[in-house]
Design a protein around this motif. Sequence first.
Motif, short mmCIF file in Angstrom:
data_model
loop_
_atom_site.label_atom_id
_atom_site.label_comp_id
_atom_site.label_asym_id
_atom_site.label_seq_id
_atom_site.Cartn_x
_atom_site.Cartn_y
_atom_site.Cartn_z
N GLY A 1 15.13 99.85 43.92
CA GLY A 1 13.70 99.58 44.01
C GLY A 1 12.86 100.56 43.22
O GLY A 1 11.63 100.44 43.19
N PHE B 1 9.63 96.82 46.41
CA PHE B 1 10.37 98.04 46.73
C PHE B 1 10.71 98.07 48.22
O PHE B 1 11.84 98.33 48.61
CB PHE B 1 9.56 99.28 46.37
CG PHE B 1 10.16 100.55 46.92
CD1 PHE B 1 11.25 101.12 46.32
CD2 PHE B 1 9.64 101.12 48.08
CE1 PHE B 1 11.83 102.28 46.85
CE2 PHE B 1 10.22 102.27 48.62
CZ PHE B 1 11.31 102.84 48.00
N LEU C 1 13.42 95.70 49.17
CA LEU C 1 14.74 96.18 48.75
C LEU C 1 15.20 97.32 49.64
O LEU C 1 16.36 97.37 50.07
CB LEU C 1 14.69 96.65 47.30
CG LEU C 1 14.71 95.55 46.24
CD1 LEU C 1 14.34 96.10 44.89
CD2 LEU C 1 16.08 94.89 46.19
#
Lengths: 256, 415, 637
Positions: C439, C451, C454
């Motif tokens: 990320g 992000f 992830l």
Amino acid sequence: MQPNVVSLVSIGRHPQSGRARRAEQDGRGVELGLKLAGEKLSVLHVGNPEEPVLRQYVGMGLPAMTVLKQDETADAVPALSDYLQQEKIDIVLTGVRSESGESSGMVPYLLAEKLGWPVVARVADIVSIKDGVAEVLLALPRGQRRSVTVKLPFIASVDNAAAPARQSAFGPGQRARMESVNTHGEVDQIRVNWQEAPAKPRPKRLKTVKAKTAADRFKAATAKPQGGSGKVMKNESAAEKAKAIFDLLIEENVIR
Amino acid sequence: MSDIIRRDPRREWIARNRLHPLHDSVANAVQGEVRGPSGLLRKNPHQVGSIGPNGLKRIDRLKGNAVAGVGNKRSAANQETVLPLHKVDNPDFYIVVVPDMIGGRLSGHDKDILGLAHTMTSTIEGTGAVVAVCFGESKEAHYDLAGVDRLIHLSASEYEGFAPEARLTALTHIEAQLAPKHWLFPDSIHGGSDLGSRLAARLGERPATQAWQVSSEKTVCRGAGGSLDITRQTPRILMLLEECGEAIDETRHEALAIEVDGISVSEPALQDKGLMDVDPSAIPLAEAEFILSAGNGIHNWDQFHKAATILGATEGASRVAVDDGFMPRFRQVGATGTWVTARVYLAVGISGAIQHMQGIGQCDKVVAINTDAGCDMVKRAALSVIGDSEEILAELMLLAQARKKGSQEEQSDAA
Amino acid sequence: MVIDWLPSILIVVLLALGVIGALRRISLWRAGQPEKVNLIAGLMAMPGRYLNDLHHVVERDKYMSRTHVATAGGFVLSMVLVIAVYVFHVEQKIVAWLLLGALVLMLCGAFFVFKRRLNPPSRLSKGPWMRLPKSLITFALTFIVLTLPVAGVLPEGFGGVLLTLILSVGVIIGLGELIFGMGWGGPMKHAFAGALHLAFHRRPERFGGGRSTGLKPAPLGDESHGVAKPSDFKWNQLLGFDACVQCGKCEAMCPAFAAGQPLNPKKLIQDMVVGLAGGTDAKYAGSPYPGKEVGHAKGGANNIITAGLIEADTLWSCTTCRACVEECPMMIEHVDAIVDMRRFLTMEKGDTPNKGSEVLENIIATDNPNGYAPGSRTNWAADQNLPVIKEKKQADVLFWVSDGAFDMRSQRILRSFVKLMKAANVDVAILGDEERDSGDVARRLGDDATFQSLAKRNLATLSQYSFKKIVTTDPHAYHCLRNEYADFDTEGALKGVEVLHHTTFLNQLVQAGALKLDTFKGGKVTYHDPCYLGRYNGEYEAPRDLLRSLGIEVAEMERSRFRSRCCGGGGGAPITDIPGERRIADMRMEDVTATGAELVAVGCQQCTAMLEGVVEPRPEVKDIAEILAGQLIEEVH
Ligand SMILES: Cc1cc2nc3c(=O)[nH]c(=O)nc-3n(C[C@H](O)[C@H](O)[C@H](O)COP(=O)(O)OP(=O)(O)OC[C@H]3O[C@@H](n4cnc5c(N)ncnc54)[C@H](O)[C@@H]3O)c2cc1C
Ligand code: SF4
Ligand code: SF4
């Protein structure tokens, strides 16, 4: 006058991961719609309004979209044509072929048939709309274009050569309204009987040699296979090297 | 290549000796591995033996030993062969093929479909005829060899060029007149899939699209963006992928004309305004089919641009050429530039850094001109010439100019 | 007589005006978003932070640090005494003498400031800053003369009305700059804002030698994401911007600035100040953003920043290398601000330049930036005989492979590292296809939503297995795992797990004697400190120790360790690829060449890619794992 444009969107499928995504051509359709109608563009999907991928379409800068709520196994066309008939619409944009399901590319044609509108396939751009007539550029292979005019209203399928979809932004996508409309879908009866399996790689056609004489046959049998690593020319004269390149260009039909 | 036939005594000996471990491979070498449209590995009965110089099929039961008999060079290869005629007198049904006819000629794709049409005909009860429907001006001289039993040629001006609506009207007439068992279209961007879809929608038929394994019963077509194989009953209308069948090459066909009368074409909603003049240098890189790409090894930029114009290529560049200000940014090929799909990528003075290679991953044929035989671009290329870019480009331009002149003269000769 | 009282009155008036200005300034900061800070503890800690931490940074420039101590120390002391003497009329002679002493100290400092300003380096701002030393000197001299009679050196009433008037002018000039200017936006604002900034810093962990480099999570699901307007910053970020002394240390270190990309961290901070106070940048007297003219930027606390104040290209030029942050004596957080603004551009505007949107789309759809099939993530290890943790459930070491798995060049690094671990009999496993992009790129490109998604999914995967260490060859993934995942680790997947960079881990193995290595016989070697390993995580020694263990004496580049120059590969900069005049990697390669090295060792696949992207001939680039693997003495069983 700003035309009334509807972009139809579907759930795409990433070719590598197989995951749901904003479909490539549908995204371009929305982009073209935004160019023509700005924020007034209607985006329409048939299926599940909860599908997160739809947020990627509205994330392109739309305050809302409409979802005709329907079961996944149902046929999208009746619901779509019913809905489109009610609205006063000038242009309906679709992708050429969806990335999931049957991918037959029939939706624009079936809608056009039902609505009695002309359909323009593989549109690269809609250049102008004047006095109820649109000038449309069609995508042909090798970057070529054909110009066509068509009276409103019409249906256009958007080609990969159209302007790429703008980036989808997370925030607006999350905040956009999903206007869900209940429809009664009919189950697609024909499809029920189909069998589906992951695509098998297609064998490349082998060059079968149909020899006319026994000698040819034997030659074909004993010839070394072509291809493999590339040919490198070092010590030939510049003219010979250029000739080799030139022959390849002709063979590949890129020089006319 | 030399036409002198050289004997290979060892091979002949192996071919004679049925107990030799290599016997099979030598004896059957001609046949190769053949996959039928059903995807199964097949022994192609047509490939057992060959067509003799008189057009008859000959099975070589000597398994290649006959080579020994052909000691001297013959001119048999140059002889016109007359293929047997496939006659259909009173067809019980029709299968109609609507070829793309790119440039007025049958394309390879069209021919495959005609071949497939015959395969389908042969498995359906009764006698069938394969009908081709061709629109506009035709330059095709060999409908007979491509497997056309009946030909409907609609050459009126309203079908010329881009006229999907007029063509659709004609097809609906043919539908009424012939009631074909199947309609076959190439699933192509040259108009085939458009016309096929229009007809299917008009007739209310559910077509099979992107079909690639077709028998008269079952059809396998691609779905879900090419990731799925859908097996279904063969419908009336099919749009077929390339290499869906084997082109006809062993028979001649009658190519008898069928007249279709009384088609009245109404004013089309789509008005063709003609092809746009697209300059090769203005084609977006991603769509270009022939790219001449420049790197740090180009020292004569005027010459490079001239070469691109003469060859009719779209210009590309490595990042270094862009960084140094010789090429505009939108011409950059690679990880941070455009990912191109050209059929031919001619890389001049480009070393082949990973980031550049990423951008040409989908190119069919890469050709390298480079002074360094060890560079990565040469490793990737199908053809590499080692030498100074300026010199070789100069020679290439000469060749291209000579060819242009030649074809002009040809034209003026013909006139 | 009024005249005698004049200086005192002036002092009180200017003090009062200064306080009013300060209050106004505070109200500007309060336009920012709330952020919880411990006010009392912060204020208590402030002097310590000034004396230790800030001074520690200033100390890198000995001349300036001494000058500053003399000037600032002298000023603070004399100001206290001035108030005592002239406002509260403390009449002890000793106080007057003390005041004189402080003033002389300050005068000396001011003199050195003056000297530096005679021929200032380009990084320093001019304009009002050029007048500062003169104001300082005026202040010191005025009060010296004013105090001499108080100290009894000169007779009371010396010089008469004229002198008093002259001195009053001096008081106005001196205090006007130093007190009034402090509150009303003059150069001395830095002292006031700087002190409070130290007290209320957003990353108090940085004080006392600590390190705090992980980005703060963006709240998701609000009406807007990221920073659109200056008032969207946290109040203490705004305060931080105001603390800038325009010393240009950041500018001098910034690789993007040096490459001629349109970014100058100092100007960026100053533009933030323009934004928070409202107005234009016409008064800015430092280096511009390369290629952009000064004077056209306009902003206000509630105006969209990228609509007139800062161009988006400026924000996208940053490699997030943190060289500016490391260098800033005021401990301003440039990278936080830049990423905050990027978040708005990406998550609200959908305007990530160049390949940005494509990369983000790929990450979303395939969990890797280039859109490779997730199922091919482990293809590189087909011949490596590496256990996958899904089958083993536990291992000593979990090898976090990172997206280098898809890249042929990076795979050489991965294989070398595996070879070394095998030689040392490490009980290692990989996540295989269960691993996803860390990320890093998504986050630096401003897509915190991706992000966070992830991070959460990676953590959920990690929490299923048990391992003691995570080791990775990718400093970016290392940084995410070590410093940024904790914010989302509700399950404690990384609790008690040591996250290590492969150089640290290999160094442990070498120190423990688990690896037999041959001495290196090649030519001269230098080492490039990756930003995300060095400045972000403080690992400068392990890579050097490893090289030393091969008998390599590292030929250090001029800019190394905490001053290492970025390779240009961080922060998604190669993806957004904002044009400049030069390539950052080319400049770094020049640094390498200047040492005469034939080989540059790195500890990052991204640095390897960037440096190898420099046109040949150039020194060779190798990851430390590759160098070690080349010198490994393999035992024959
Ligand atoms: C993050 C990143 C992204 C990048 N993205 C891209 C990208 O998108 N596209 C890209 O192209 N690069 C990209 N690069 C740069 C890439 O790494 C290389 O630096 C670049 O591709 C090299 O360009 P070149 O081959 O033209 O130059 P060189 O590497 O210098 O190669 C020049 C070649 O020309 C040959 N040559 C020299 N003289 C002659 C002559 N007279 N005749 C014939 N041949 C000659 C030489 O033998 C050599 O092979 C990127 C780099 C990084 C780090
Ligand atoms: S982080 Fe690096 S690139 Fe960004 S502003 Fe600071 S010094 Fe410049
Ligand atoms: S931000 Fe920091 S380093 Fe940059 S000019 Fe301001 S005080 Fe100096």
